[in-house]
Design a protein around this motif. Structure first.
Motif, PDB file in Angstrom:
ATOM      1  N   CYS A 228       0.512  22.739  -5.062  1.00 50.02           N
ATOM      2  CA  CYS A 228       0.212  21.434  -4.470  1.00 50.02           C
ATOM      3  C   CYS A 228       1.529  20.898  -3.885  1.00 50.02           C
ATOM      4  CB  CYS A 228      -0.325  20.500  -5.545  1.00 50.02           C
ATOM      5  SG  CYS A 228      -1.055  19.014  -4.904  1.00 50.02           S
ATOM      6  N   SER A 229       1.529  20.564  -2.597  1.00 51.66           N
ATOM      7  CA  SER A 229       2.749  20.111  -1.927  1.00 51.66           C
ATOM      8  C   SER A 229       2.589  18.698  -1.398  1.00 51.66           C
ATOM      9  CB  SER A 229       3.085  21.028  -0.752  1.00 51.66           C
ATOM     10  OG  SER A 229       3.297  22.349  -1.205  1.00 51.66           O
ATOM     11  N   VAL A 230       3.627  17.875  -1.589  1.00 51.41           N
ATOM     12  CA  VAL A 230       3.666  16.518  -1.041  1.00 51.41           C
ATOM     13  C   VAL A 230       4.643  16.543   0.128  1.00 51.41           C
ATOM     14  CG1 VAL A 230       4.206  14.103  -1.487  1.00 51.41           C
ATOM     15  CG2 VAL A 230       3.170  15.488  -3.286  1.00 51.41           C
ATOM     16  N   TYR A 231       4.176  16.085   1.286  1.00 58.66           N
ATOM     17  CA  TYR A 231       4.999  16.138   2.492  1.00 58.66           C
ATOM     18  C   TYR A 231       5.619  14.803   2.870  1.00 58.66           C
ATOM     19  CZ  TYR A 231       3.515  20.898   3.184  1.00 58.66           C
ATOM     20  OH  TYR A 231       3.316  22.240   3.016  1.00 58.66           O
ATOM     21  N   SER A 232       4.933  13.708   2.622  1.00 62.58           N
ATOM     22  CA  SER A 232       5.508  12.414   2.980  1.00 62.58           C
ATOM     23  C   SER A 232       4.784  11.285   2.256  1.00 62.58           C
ATOM     24  CB  SER A 232       5.429  12.170   4.494  1.00 62.58           C
ATOM     25  OG  SER A 232       4.085  12.029   4.904  1.00 62.58           O
TER      26      SER A 232
ATOM     27  N   GLU B 211       0.842  -1.183   0.000  1.00 62.11           N
ATOM     28  CA  GLU B 211       0.000   0.000   0.000  1.00 62.11           C
ATOM     29  C   GLU B 211       0.879   1.236   0.000  1.00 62.11           C
ATOM     30  OE1 GLU B 211      -3.422   0.293   2.556  1.00 62.11           O
ATOM     31  OE2 GLU B 211      -3.266  -1.832   3.034  1.00 62.11           O
ATOM     32  N   VAL B 212       0.334   2.304  -0.562  1.00 59.21           N
ATOM     33  CA  VAL B 212       1.035   3.581  -0.552  1.00 59.21           C
ATOM     34  C   VAL B 212       0.031   4.679  -0.231  1.00 59.21           C
ATOM     35  CG1 VAL B 212       2.418   5.242  -1.842  1.00 59.21           C
ATOM     36  CG2 VAL B 212       2.653   2.800  -2.322  1.00 59.21           C
ATOM     37  N   SER B 213       0.404   5.520   0.717  1.00 58.11           N
ATOM     38  CA  SER B 213      -0.358   6.726   1.030  1.00 58.11           C
ATOM     39  C   SER B 213       0.607   7.898   0.985  1.00 58.11           C
ATOM     40  CB  SER B 213      -0.990   6.643   2.426  1.00 58.11           C
ATOM     41  OG  SER B 213      -1.952   5.625   2.471  1.00 58.11           O
ATOM     42  N   ALA B 214       0.072   9.100   0.737  1.00 53.71           N
ATOM     43  CA  ALA B 214       0.911  10.299   0.705  1.00 53.71           C
ATOM     44  C   ALA B 214       0.179  11.436   1.400  1.00 53.71           C
ATOM     45  CB  ALA B 214       1.228  10.695  -0.728  1.00 53.71           C
ATOM     46  N   VAL B 215       0.923  12.213   2.172  1.00 47.64           N
ATOM     47  CA  VAL B 215       0.367  13.421   2.774  1.00 47.64           C
ATOM     48  C   VAL B 215       0.553  14.536   1.751  1.00 47.64           C
ATOM     49  CG1 VAL B 215       0.524  15.097   4.648  1.00 47.64           C
ATOM     50  CG2 VAL B 215       0.818  12.648   5.123  1.00 47.64           C
ATOM     51  N   ILE B 216      -0.575  15.080   1.286  1.00 48.35           N
ATOM     52  CA  ILE B 216      -0.555  16.108   0.253  1.00 48.35           C
ATOM     53  C   ILE B 216      -1.407  17.275   0.730  1.00 48.35           C
ATOM     54  CG2 ILE B 216      -0.917  16.597  -2.201  1.00 48.35           C
ATOM     55  CD1 ILE B 216      -1.043  13.558  -2.654  1.00 48.35           C
ATOM     56  N   LYS B 217      -0.963  18.474   0.387  1.00 49.67           N
ATOM     57  CA  LYS B 217      -1.681  19.681   0.821  1.00 49.67           C
ATOM     58  C   LYS B 217      -1.836  20.643  -0.352  1.00 49.67           C
ATOM     59  CE  LYS B 217      -1.127  23.743   3.718  1.00 49.67           C
ATOM     60  NZ  LYS B 217      -0.153  24.599   4.350  1.00 49.67           N
ATOM     61  N   PRO B 218      -3.064  21.150  -0.567  1.00 42.92           N
ATOM     62  CA  PRO B 218      -3.205  22.208  -1.555  1.00 42.92           C
ATOM     63  C   PRO B 218      -2.720  23.515  -0.931  1.00 42.92           C
ATOM     64  CG  PRO B 218      -5.325  21.772  -0.557  1.00 42.92           C
ATOM     65  CD  PRO B 218      -4.343  20.804   0.056  1.00 42.92           C
ATOM     66  N   GLU B 219      -1.951  24.273  -1.668  1.00 41.34           N
ATOM     67  CA  GLU B 219      -1.483  25.566  -1.172  1.00 41.34           C
ATOM     68  C   GLU B 219      -2.464  26.629  -1.644  1.00 41.34           C
ATOM     69  OE1 GLU B 219       0.868  25.672   0.957  1.00 41.34           O
ATOM     70  OE2 GLU B 219       1.698  23.678   0.657  1.00 41.34           O
TER      71      GLU B 219
ATOM     72  N   GLU C 203      -7.766  19.201   0.884  1.00 41.65           N
ATOM     73  CA  GLU C 203      -7.339  19.572   2.230  1.00 41.65           C
ATOM     74  C   GLU C 203      -6.030  18.848   2.539  1.00 41.65           C
ATOM     75  OE1 GLU C 203      -9.686  18.066   5.526  1.00 41.65           O
ATOM     76  OE2 GLU C 203     -10.546  16.551   4.217  1.00 41.65           O
ATOM     77  N   ALA C 204      -5.307  19.328   3.520  1.00 42.92           N
ATOM     78  CA  ALA C 204      -4.058  18.690   3.930  1.00 42.92           C
ATOM     79  C   ALA C 204      -4.386  17.438   4.733  1.00 42.92           C
ATOM     80  CB  ALA C 204      -3.227  19.649   4.773  1.00 42.92           C
ATOM     81  N   ARG C 205      -4.015  16.274   4.170  1.00 39.71           N
ATOM     82  CA  ARG C 205      -4.249  15.010   4.864  1.00 39.71           C
ATOM     83  C   ARG C 205      -3.529  13.886   4.130  1.00 39.71           C
ATOM     84  NH1 ARG C 205      -7.962  11.518   2.498  1.00 39.71           N
ATOM     85  NH2 ARG C 205      -9.337  12.402   0.917  1.00 39.71           N
ATOM     86  N   SER C 206      -3.636  12.696   4.663  1.00 38.97           N
ATOM     87  CA  SER C 206      -3.073  11.514   4.016  1.00 38.97           C
ATOM     88  C   SER C 206      -4.070  10.984   2.992  1.00 38.97           C
ATOM     89  CB  SER C 206      -2.775  10.447   5.070  1.00 38.97           C
ATOM     90  OG  SER C 206      -2.274   9.286   4.456  1.00 38.97           O
ATOM     91  N   TYR C 207      -3.600  10.769   1.769  1.00 33.60           N
ATOM     92  CA  TYR C 207      -4.431  10.242   0.682  1.00 33.60           C
ATOM     93  C   TYR C 207      -3.980   8.817   0.381  1.00 33.60           C
ATOM     94  CZ  TYR C 207      -6.236  14.905   0.060  1.00 33.60           C
ATOM     95  OH  TYR C 207      -6.868  16.111   0.271  1.00 33.60           O
TER      96      TYR C 207
END
Length: 93
Positions: free
Chosen positions: A74-78, A1-9, A48-52
Motif C-alpha cells: 500500500c503506497s501513499v503518494y500525497s 479537511e485532509v485527503s490522501a492519494v493512496i494506491k494498492p500495489e 484503486e489508486a485515487r484520492s481518498y
C-alpha cells in the motif's frame, strides 16, 4: 479537511486505519471515504489508486493524523490539506 492519494500495489486492496489525535476519526469529522468497524475504529479500503477523503473537521485547529496498515503493498503518494472555515459545519449556538 485532509485527503490522501493512496494506491494498492499489486492486485489486492489494502485497509488503512485512520486516527486523529490518537482516537478513531469521529463520525461527525469523517471524510466521505471513512468506514467504521464494529469496534469503532475508522479506516479506508484502498481498492484503486485515487484520492481518498479522510477528515472533514468542523473547526480549524491543530491535530495529529496517523495512518497505519498491516496490509502489504500500500503506497501513499500525497496529502492535501484544506484549512478554511466551512460555515455550514459551524454551530451558531
Amino acid at each position: 479537511e485532509v485527503s490522501a492519494v493512496i494506491k494498492p500495489e499489486g492486485r489486492h486492496e489494502c485497509e488503512v486505519e485512520v486516527r486523529q489525535d490518537d482516537r478513531p476519526v469521529s463520525e461527525a469529522e469523517s471524510g466521505t471515504d471513512i468506514r467504521r468497524g464494529p469496534d469503532g475504529r475508522s479506516y479506508v479500503v484502498v481498492d484503486e489508486a485515487r484520492s481518498y477523503h479522510l477528515v472533514k473537521n468542523r473547526e480549524f485547529g491543530e491535530h495529529v493524523l496517523r495512518l497505519t496498515t498491516s496490509s502489504r503493498g500500500c503506497s501513499v503518494y500525497s496529502f492535501v490539506f484544506v484549512s478554511c472555515v466551512i460555515p455550514e459545519l459551524i454551530s451558531t449556538n
